[in-house]
Design an enzyme around this catalytic site. Structure first.
Site, PDB file in Angstrom:
ATOM      1  N   ARG A  32       0.831  -1.210   0.000  1.00  0.00           N
ATOM      2  CA  ARG A  32       0.000   0.000   0.000  1.00  0.00           C
ATOM      3  C   ARG A  32       0.869   1.265   0.000  1.00  0.00           C
ATOM      4  NH1 ARG A  32      -0.750   4.708   2.835  1.00  0.00           N
ATOM      5  NH2 ARG A  32      -0.393   3.583   4.795  1.00  0.00           N
ATOM      6  N   ASP A  33       1.514   1.557   1.109  1.00  0.00           N
ATOM      7  CA  ASP A  33       2.312   2.772   1.214  1.00  0.00           C
ATOM      8  C   ASP A  33       3.533   2.715   0.303  1.00  0.00           C
ATOM      9  OD1 ASP A  33       3.045   5.258   2.147  1.00  0.00           O
ATOM     10  OD2 ASP A  33       3.947   4.530   3.985  1.00  0.00           O
ATOM     11  N   HIS A 225       6.202   4.672  12.617  1.00  0.00           N
ATOM     12  CA  HIS A 225       6.277   4.610  11.153  1.00  0.00           C
ATOM     13  C   HIS A 225       7.308   5.646  10.708  1.00  0.00           C
ATOM     14  CE1 HIS A 225       4.067   4.050   7.162  1.00  0.00           C
ATOM     15  NE2 HIS A 225       4.906   5.053   6.912  1.00  0.00           N
ATOM     16  N   HIS A 227      10.317   7.233   8.072  1.00  0.00           N
ATOM     17  CA  HIS A 227      10.911   7.353   6.740  1.00  0.00           C
ATOM     18  C   HIS A 227      12.399   7.651   6.921  1.00  0.00           C
ATOM     19  CE1 HIS A 227       7.184   7.794   4.029  1.00  0.00           C
ATOM     20  NE2 HIS A 227       6.777   7.355   5.201  1.00  0.00           N
ATOM     21  N   CYS A 258       5.413   9.649   0.041  1.00  0.00           N
ATOM     22  CA  CYS A 258       4.085  10.195   0.295  1.00  0.00           C
ATOM     23  C   CYS A 258       3.731  11.114  -0.870  1.00  0.00           C
ATOM     24  CB  CYS A 258       4.031  10.970   1.610  1.00  0.00           C
ATOM     25  SG  CYS A 258       2.410  11.730   1.911  1.00  0.00           S
ATOM     26  N   ASN A 267      10.158   4.455   2.999  1.00  0.00           N
ATOM     27  CA  ASN A 267       9.942   3.962   4.355  1.00  0.00           C
ATOM     28  C   ASN A 267      11.163   3.197   4.862  1.00  0.00           C
ATOM     29  OD1 ASN A 267       6.865   4.322   4.910  1.00  0.00           O
ATOM     30  ND2 ASN A 267       6.934   3.464   2.849  1.00  0.00           N
TER      31      ASN A 267
END
Length: 316
Positions: A32-33, A225, A227, A258, A267
């Protein structure tokens, strides 16, 4: 392309660090991300094969897609097809992101059991990412969370821009804690603290987590979470582990970014996280060789190398 036959780091659990958790749940966000910011369309079949490979590697949570309007994230326009095509593995969770009530309705019709909402700790990002004011976003999410809980679906609350915002700069810790508590109080069972543009440092991480502890938010309800824009993702993760956090978001191969924050890079790579956890003697349940295989396979599908240091070291 294969993986070098090299042993994992020797397990070294220091008796002087009893605060480290015995087990960490890796919340894999690659499908997803990780893929949402890819400019070229990734076929549904490739996404499903990627998820299957992550399943085989032993990841306990694989965030699969987002039921966002295709206009905003075209890469995820096949959300329903991805969820319908999942070869579900017993005991594995497959959460999806839902931006609003319509997204939730679509997710529920696909039979999902876990959803996530994505809120902002700042006014500027709420406006750009959600087309909402900071306070108004909570009114928007409240019925989403309520309906999900009523349907027996677990809800995770992502809180973005926790450690810094490209338009506002440093973010007040009090504001972060207030926003996080609002998400939990409306019914989210877990909260993920996002360093959306990768500017956090270990000291900031510790300060934010101490503030949540002082606000009586159990550390067991918090995930992180990170980065890796400034190369601090692993250091920040270690700081969070020392504060008792036991859920860490990461993306296979370090994929991601993002679409609404141009300075956000990839990430934390799941492979890099697994290497560190192994060396710390923390249980994680992931087969690193199979995980690197999955990422090198995805490298070939995307036509670009993985930024993960461990993938670079082990793949050939």
């Amino acid at each position: 392309m294969g993986v070098r036959e090299i042993g994992l780091p020797e397990v070294t659990r220091s008796p002087e660090s009893p605060e480290l958790p015995e087990k960490v749940t890796i919340w894999e966000v690659g499908p997803r991300d990780g893929l949402q910011n890819e400019s070229g369309a990734v076929p549904t079949a490739v996404k499903l094969e990627f998820i299957n490979r992550l399943n085989a590697a032993g990841l306990p949570v694989v965030e699969t897609t987002s039921f966002v309007h295709p206009k905003w994230v075209p890469q995820l326009s096949d959300a329903a097809e991805v969820v319908d095509g999942l070869a579900r593995k017993p005991g594995v969770r497959y959460p999806v992101l839902v931006p609003n009530e319509r997204g939730l309705e679509r997710a529920l019709s696909s039979g999902v059991e876990d959803v996530a909402i994505f809120a902002s700790a700042t006014e500027s990002f709420a406006e750009r990412n959600l087309n909402s004011r900071f306070d108004d976003q909570f009114a928007m999410f409240r019925p989403v969370v309520r309906k999900a809980v009523e349907a027996g679906v677990r809800v995770r609350g992502y809180l973005s821009m926790v450690f810094g915002d490209p338009w506002e700069g440093q973010v007040s810790v009090d504001r972060v804690v207030s926003a996080g508590r609002r998400l939990l109080e409306m019914g989210c069972d877990r909260l993920s603290l996002g360093d959306t543009i990768g500017v956090a440092t270990p000291g900031q991480v510790e300060a934010v987590l101490r503030a949540f502890r002082a606000a009586d938010v159990p550390v067991g309800r918090i995930g992180v979470h990170f980065h890796d824009t400034y190369g601090q993702a692993l250091a920040n993760t270690y700081a969070a582990l020392r504060m008792g956090v036991s859920t860490v978001d990461s993306s296979a191969g370090g994929l991601g970014g993002c679409p609404y924050a141009g300075s956000a890079t990839g990430n934390l790579a799941t492979e890099d996280l697994v290497w560190m956890l192994q060396g710390l003697g923390i249980e994680h349940g992931v087969d690193l060789k199979m995980l690197v295989d999955a990422s090198t396979w995805m490298e070939e599908q995307l036509g670009k190398p993985s930024p993960s240091a461990v993938v670079k070291a082990l793949a050939r």
